[in-house]
Design an enzyme around this catalytic site. Structure first.
Site, PDB file in Angstrom:
ATOM      1  N   CYS A 174      67.636  57.408  45.511  1.00  0.00           N
ATOM      2  CA  CYS A 174      67.339  58.288  44.388  1.00  0.00           C
ATOM      3  C   CYS A 174      68.356  59.415  44.208  1.00  0.00           C
ATOM      4  O   CYS A 174      68.297  60.150  43.231  1.00  0.00           O
ATOM      5  CB  CYS A 174      65.943  58.885  44.542  1.00  0.00           C
ATOM      6  SG  CYS A 174      64.685  57.640  44.861  1.00  0.00           S
ATOM      7  N   HIS A 315      63.702  67.940  42.289  1.00  0.00           N
ATOM      8  CA  HIS A 315      63.568  66.481  42.404  1.00  0.00           C
ATOM      9  C   HIS A 315      62.114  66.087  42.181  1.00  0.00           C
ATOM     10  O   HIS A 315      61.846  65.145  41.433  1.00  0.00           O
ATOM     11  CB  HIS A 315      64.046  66.030  43.783  1.00  0.00           C
ATOM     12  CG  HIS A 315      63.987  64.558  43.978  1.00  0.00           C
ATOM     13  ND1 HIS A 315      64.782  63.682  43.270  1.00  0.00           N
ATOM     14  CD2 HIS A 315      63.216  63.779  44.811  1.00  0.00           C
ATOM     15  CE1 HIS A 315      64.520  62.439  43.637  1.00  0.00           C
ATOM     16  NE2 HIS A 315      63.562  62.470  44.569  1.00  0.00           N
ATOM     17  N   GLU A 326      60.509  69.507  49.655  1.00  0.00           N
ATOM     18  CA  GLU A 326      61.404  70.232  48.757  1.00  0.00           C
ATOM     19  C   GLU A 326      60.961  71.685  48.608  1.00  0.00           C
ATOM     20  O   GLU A 326      61.791  72.606  48.587  1.00  0.00           O
ATOM     21  CB  GLU A 326      61.464  69.561  47.393  1.00  0.00           C
ATOM     22  CG  GLU A 326      62.472  70.220  46.458  1.00  0.00           C
ATOM     23  CD  GLU A 326      62.687  69.462  45.164  1.00  0.00           C
ATOM     24  OE1 GLU A 326      63.654  69.788  44.434  1.00  0.00           O
ATOM     25  OE2 GLU A 326      61.890  68.538  44.858  1.00  0.00           O
ATOM     26  N   LYS A 347      59.918  64.827  35.704  1.00  0.00           N
ATOM     27  CA  LYS A 347      59.465  63.463  35.965  1.00  0.00           C
ATOM     28  C   LYS A 347      58.057  63.192  35.446  1.00  0.00           C
ATOM     29  O   LYS A 347      57.665  62.034  35.309  1.00  0.00           O
ATOM     30  CB  LYS A 347      59.559  63.169  37.458  1.00  0.00           C
ATOM     31  CG  LYS A 347      61.003  63.074  37.968  1.00  0.00           C
ATOM     32  CD  LYS A 347      61.049  62.684  39.425  1.00  0.00           C
ATOM     33  CE  LYS A 347      62.481  62.440  39.901  1.00  0.00           C
ATOM     34  NZ  LYS A 347      63.290  63.670  39.970  1.00  0.00           N
ATOM     35  N   HIS A 352      60.203  58.501  37.388  1.00  0.00           N
ATOM     36  CA  HIS A 352      61.330  58.638  38.312  1.00  0.00           C
ATOM     37  C   HIS A 352      62.319  57.515  38.044  1.00  0.00           C
ATOM     38  O   HIS A 352      62.015  56.344  38.242  1.00  0.00           O
ATOM     39  CB  HIS A 352      60.807  58.574  39.747  1.00  0.00           C
ATOM     40  CG  HIS A 352      61.836  58.864  40.783  1.00  0.00           C
ATOM     41  ND1 HIS A 352      63.144  59.211  40.479  1.00  0.00           N
ATOM     42  CD2 HIS A 352      61.775  58.845  42.155  1.00  0.00           C
ATOM     43  CE1 HIS A 352      63.819  59.405  41.596  1.00  0.00           C
ATOM     44  NE2 HIS A 352      63.005  59.191  42.617  1.00  0.00           N
ATOM     45  N   PHE A 411      65.312  57.864  49.443  1.00  0.00           N
ATOM     46  CA  PHE A 411      64.997  57.097  50.644  1.00  0.00           C
ATOM     47  C   PHE A 411      66.225  57.035  51.550  1.00  0.00           C
ATOM     48  O   PHE A 411      67.359  57.068  51.088  1.00  0.00           O
ATOM     49  CB  PHE A 411      64.572  55.673  50.270  1.00  0.00           C
ATOM     50  CG  PHE A 411      63.142  55.560  49.807  1.00  0.00           C
ATOM     51  CD1 PHE A 411      62.332  56.660  49.662  1.00  0.00           C
ATOM     52  CD2 PHE A 411      62.610  54.318  49.506  1.00  0.00           C
ATOM     53  CE1 PHE A 411      61.015  56.543  49.240  1.00  0.00           C
ATOM     54  CE2 PHE A 411      61.295  54.171  49.087  1.00  0.00           C
ATOM     55  CZ  PHE A 411      60.496  55.289  48.955  1.00  0.00           C
TER      56      PHE A 411
END
Length: 428
Positions: A174, A315, A326, A347, A352, A411
């Protein structure tokens, strides 16, 4: 603004996007400012079992934009990339409308491509695998590998436009397109190229991919109210991310060069930080350690401090572990300054976009600098106590923004952070 004396400012002179809101940067921005959502039930019934809520690019026909042969030989993710890049190149004045596949006034040998994707053309590969499973003695298509390899979009861009400079694909989950933009910045700092097409693309609506994400507990499988509200970044009742698809491209070149040719300059890319959590295959470090490193490195490369950031595009995917990590990382990096820094995640309305997310959200950050409007965090009704204190929630907020930070975490512990600045901060 303090500058890092070693590096030249790098301008954004063109932008292009295809998102769940449709084709075009302006459609993306209008939808975000209008608090619209593109999240809904999947059009493919096979997908609904694994992910009942998705954000698809609807009403997109590649034949409306690309030659028939190109459509036949490419995966959807590559097609999205080509359309987004065409808009960005035209916006930068590189192409003529009547001849979109010819670069004008650009040295192709001194032009680079930096592209990001999490998976490339996995749907094309999976489709052929299913066909082969049904007919083991059948013929496999000759373009399966070239359609499915992760660098397919970057290779297609190079071939379409005759770009012969460095062309690299970053598959850092991502964070892929954020890393692509950051690496392109370093190419320009080192003088390897004169300009770069940078961005990312993703289209990953396959039973295998979504089924695995469902098993990992990453995607939203249920929620209160209408399905369009299921993606709730930073909310205490968040249940997981919603998968989206799309592409975004940005044209980067030295600021002095852009001004010399009379190009419109949207923003200046001033900082980039990358790191790895070195912790887990899918989960972020619970203390946000890797994210902290990436943000600190971005600030250092920009010659800035925490108090210099006016807006943070988080994010925040609406997963409990991701949002929490985060939030903790932001508090560690910004300390008390975070109380005065507005934060939002986009998002909730478009899902996403995985490898394309960093590039799309960079465009959102740039538009915030350009317009003086901060987008809201949709569907967050009760923020988690650990969430950033100044979340933009109810609607767009009017505020002058000189410097914005965009976060992308993926990831494998991949982290990419970009810092964008108003070109007016740089004297002519």
């Amino acid at each position: 603004m303090r500058r890092n004396p070693v590096f030249t400012p790098v301008a954004v002179t063109g932008m292009g996007a295809v998102t769940p809101f449709g084709s075009g940067v302006q459609r993306l921005w209008n939808a975000i400012m209008g608090r619209r959502t593109a999240v809904g039930a999947p059009s493919d019934a096979r997908i609904a079992h694994f992910s009942p809520a998705v954000a698809e690019v609807k009403d997109f026909s590649p034949m409306d934009h690309l030659p028939k042969k190109t459509v036949r030989d490419t995966d959807r993710s590559t097609q999205l990339a080509l359309v987004a890049a065409a808009e960005a190149m035209a916006d930068a004045g590189w192409t003529a409308e009547e001849d979109p596949f010819e670069l004008r006034g650009v040295n192709a040998n001194r032009t680079g491509i930096a592209w990001g994707t999490a998976f490339g053309g996995l749907p094309s590969y999976e489709e052929e695998a299913v066909r082969l499973a049904k007919h083991p003695e059948g013929r496999v298509g000759p373009r399966v590998v070239s359609k499915a390899i992760p660098n397919a979009a970057e290779a297609a861009l190079a071939m379409h436009y005759g770009i012969r400079g460095p062309a690299m694909t970053y598959t850092t989950a991502c964070a892929a397109s954020a890393n692509a933009l950051g690496e392109a910045l370093q190419w320009l700092w080192l003088g390897i190229v004169d300009q770069v097409v940078a961005g990312g693309s993703e289209s990953l609506f396959t039973p295998t991919a979504l089924g695995s994400l469902r098993s990992a507990g990453a995607v939203a499988m249920e929620g209160e109210g209408d399905i369009s509200t299921w993606c709730k970044p930073f909310d205490v009742d968040r249940t997981g991310m919603v998968m989206g698809e799309g592409a975004a491209a940005l044209i980067l070149e030295p600021l002095d060069r852009a001004r010399a040719r009379g190009a419109k300059v949207y923003a200046v890319l001033v900082g980039y930080g990358a790191s790895n959590d070195a912790y887990h295959e899918t989960a972020p470090h619970p203390d946000g350690t890797g994210a902290v490193l990436a943000m600190e490195r971005a600030l250092y490369s920009a010659g800035l401090g925490p108090a210099d950031i006016d807006y943070i595009n988080a994010h925040a995917t609406a997963t409990t572990a991701g949002d929490r990590a985060e939030s903790l990382a932001l508090r560690r990096v910004f300390g008390g300054h975070l109380n005065q820094i507005p934060v939002s995640s986009t998002k909730g309305g478009m899902g996403h976009l995985l490898g394309a997310a960093g590039a799309v959200e960079s465009i959102v950050s740039i538009k915030s600098i350009e317009t003086g409007w901060i987008p809201p965090t949709l569907h967050c009704r009760q923020p988690d106590p650990e969430a950033p204190p100044d979340l933009v929630l109810d609607g767009p907020r009017r505020q002058h923004i000189a410097v914005a930070m965009s976060n992308s975490f993926g990831f494998g512990g991949q982290n990419g952070v970009l810092i964008w600045a108003d070109p007016g901060l740089f004297s002519r």
